[in-house]
Design a protein around this motif. Sequence first.
Motif, PDB file in Angstrom:
ATOM      1  N   ALA A  17       0.861  -1.181   0.000  1.00 46.99           N
ATOM      2  CA  ALA A  17       0.000   0.000   0.000  1.00 46.99           C
ATOM      3  C   ALA A  17       0.897   1.230   0.000  1.00 46.99           C
ATOM      4  O   ALA A  17       2.007   1.197   0.549  1.00 46.99           O
ATOM      5  CB  ALA A  17      -0.890   0.002   1.233  1.00 46.99           C
ATOM      6  N   ASN A  18       0.424   2.319  -0.609  1.00 43.52           N
ATOM      7  CA  ASN A  18       1.251   3.522  -0.544  1.00 43.52           C
ATOM      8  C   ASN A  18       1.167   4.111   0.863  1.00 43.52           C
ATOM      9  O   ASN A  18       0.258   3.782   1.637  1.00 43.52           O
ATOM     10  CB  ASN A  18       0.915   4.519  -1.663  1.00 43.52           C
ATOM     11  CG  ASN A  18      -0.397   5.243  -1.451  1.00 43.52           C
ATOM     12  OD1 ASN A  18      -0.734   5.657  -0.345  1.00 43.52           O
ATOM     13  ND2 ASN A  18      -1.145   5.408  -2.517  1.00 43.52           N
ATOM     14  N   VAL A  19       2.121   4.939   1.197  1.00 44.81           N
ATOM     15  CA  VAL A  19       2.248   5.459   2.562  1.00 44.81           C
ATOM     16  C   VAL A  19       0.987   6.190   3.016  1.00 44.81           C
ATOM     17  O   VAL A  19       0.524   5.990   4.144  1.00 44.81           O
ATOM     18  CB  VAL A  19       3.495   6.374   2.684  1.00 44.81           C
ATOM     19  CG1 VAL A  19       3.557   7.033   4.042  1.00 44.81           C
ATOM     20  CG2 VAL A  19       4.764   5.568   2.435  1.00 44.81           C
TER      21      VAL A  19
END
Length: 160
Positions: free
Chosen positions: A90-92
């Motif tokens: 997942a992106n940050v």
Amino acid sequence: MARKTAAGTPALALLAAAGVAVTTHTYEAPGVAAYGTEAADALGLDHARVFKTLVAEVDGKPVLAMVPVSGQLDLKALAAARGGKRAVMANVAVAERLTGSVAGGISPLGSRQRLPVVVDESALGFATIFCSAGKRGLQMELAPADLVTTAGATTAAVAG
């Protein structure tokens, strides 16, 4: 500095409510990028015993994966452990929104949204392991079985 605690973060409050013994360890968190190895080094710990909590998605569904800071997450193994076909990190921004914690302080417990947790099976080889208590600069030490039970986690070989 180690101390016993009853609360302080959602993760610690959850453990206290469950009656789980936990010790907290604080350290200076420079917050450069390698948060897990920074924690291990600051506390003088074996990197294999300190676990990072990563947010991934298996077939589009979020999951928390815990692997030693000395290794990386094997996305294919994570997908298999969750009975899925494909896993991606997942992106940050998504990770922080789902958990309510900043990167480097994401805990496997007490997330804003309850997420499934997969712990690398190497954790079971230690009497206690370390992981984020829900904020940078704060690690919690607890028995891996207590973590697995409290988080409702599964264990699998997900470290690469």
